[in-house]
Scaffold this motif. Structure first.
Motif, PDB file in Angstrom:
ATOM      1  N   ASN A 155       0.803  -1.231   0.000  1.00 11.74           N
ATOM      2  CA  ASN A 155       0.000   0.000   0.000  1.00 11.74           C
ATOM      3  C   ASN A 155       0.828   1.269   0.000  1.00 11.74           C
ATOM      4  O   ASN A 155       0.554   2.193  -0.774  1.00 11.74           O
ATOM      5  N   ASP A 156       1.836   1.357   0.876  1.00 11.23           N
ATOM      6  CA  ASP A 156       2.610   2.591   0.963  1.00 11.23           C
ATOM      7  C   ASP A 156       3.416   2.849  -0.310  1.00 11.23           C
ATOM      8  O   ASP A 156       3.524   3.986  -0.777  1.00 11.23           O
ATOM      9  N   ILE A 157       3.940   1.808  -0.896  1.00  5.38           N
ATOM     10  CA  ILE A 157       4.708   1.956  -2.140  1.00  5.38           C
ATOM     11  C   ILE A 157       3.766   2.271  -3.295  1.00  5.38           C
ATOM     12  O   ILE A 157       4.065   3.108  -4.151  1.00  5.38           O
ATOM     13  N   ARG A 158       2.605   1.624  -3.320  1.00  5.94           N
ATOM     14  CA  ARG A 158       1.617   1.872  -4.371  1.00  5.94           C
ATOM     15  C   ARG A 158       1.224   3.343  -4.389  1.00  5.94           C
ATOM     16  O   ARG A 158       1.143   3.963  -5.457  1.00  5.94           O
ATOM     17  N   ALA A 159       1.007   3.927  -3.214  1.00  7.10           N
ATOM     18  CA  ALA A 159       0.622   5.339  -3.137  1.00  7.10           C
ATOM     19  C   ALA A 159       1.698   6.237  -3.735  1.00  7.10           C
ATOM     20  O   ALA A 159       1.396   7.175  -4.485  1.00  7.10           O
ATOM     21  N   MET A 160       2.967   5.943  -3.431  1.00  6.28           N
ATOM     22  CA  MET A 160       4.065   6.757  -3.978  1.00  6.28           C
ATOM     23  C   MET A 160       4.155   6.606  -5.501  1.00  6.28           C
ATOM     24  O   MET A 160       4.415   7.583  -6.204  1.00  6.28           O
ATOM     25  N   VAL A 161       3.926   5.425  -6.009  1.00  4.61           N
ATOM     26  CA  VAL A 161       3.998   5.189  -7.445  1.00  4.61           C
ATOM     27  C   VAL A 161       2.835   5.891  -8.144  1.00  4.61           C
ATOM     28  O   VAL A 161       3.021   6.518  -9.198  1.00  4.61           O
ATOM     29  N   MET A 162       1.653   5.816  -7.567  1.00  2.00           N
ATOM     30  CA  MET A 162       0.483   6.439  -8.180  1.00  2.00           C
ATOM     31  C   MET A 162       0.642   7.941  -8.303  1.00  2.00           C
ATOM     32  O   MET A 162       0.183   8.542  -9.274  1.00  2.00           O
ATOM     33  N   VAL A 163       1.280   8.568  -7.339  1.00  2.00           N
ATOM     34  CA  VAL A 163       1.518  10.015  -7.389  1.00  2.00           C
ATOM     35  C   VAL A 163       2.392  10.364  -8.585  1.00  2.00           C
ATOM     36  O   VAL A 163       2.224  11.425  -9.208  1.00  2.00           O
TER      37      VAL A 163
END
Length: 129
Positions: A116-124
């Motif tokens: 989740n935390d990595i996904r959020a950074m990638v989505m940004v």
């Protein structure tokens, strides 16, 4: 892939096509070996193309479905680089069955599998296809 590698081997060593089927079956193990024993009496009448078609009919569909299931449950549980390696392995195997899958589909599945935390950074970052 199995068929291509076998054909490359046979051609490289100039093996007559009449020997391709018997030679190809020498190293079968597991389920293919058991299957081979059940169809052994029919093998002598099969040419290489017919044998490959029979083999792919029996095992190709199962492998493709297994890869699709793996693809849908693939998640990052370890490092990103390990996840990338597992993802690319499944993705490349799926592409071997059909190269008609849009790259955006792979990108979306890759991002969804991240923690989740990595996904959020990638989505940004809005990664391009």
């Amino acid at each position: 892939m199995w068929k291509t590698l076998a054909e490359q081997y046979f051609i490289m060593f100039a093996i007559h096509e009449s020997y391709w089927v018997p030679m190809a079956t020498l190293n079968f193990t597991g389920s293919p070996k058991v299957w081979l024993h059940s169809v052994r009496k029919n093998l002598s009448s099969l040419d290489w193309s017919s044998f490959c078609a029979l083999l792919c009919t029996r095992f190709g569909r199962d492998r493709h479905q297994m890869l699709i299931r793996q693809f849908f449950i693939l998640r990052q549980h370890d490092t990103v680089s390990e996840y990338i390696e597992r993802f690319e392995n499944v993705m490349n195997n799926l592409i071997a069955y059909s190269d008609a899958i849009h790259p955006l589909y792979f990108l979306t599945r890759f991002i969804e599998g991240l923690k989740n935390d990595i996904r959020a950074m990638v989505m940004v970052q809005r990664p391009p296809v």
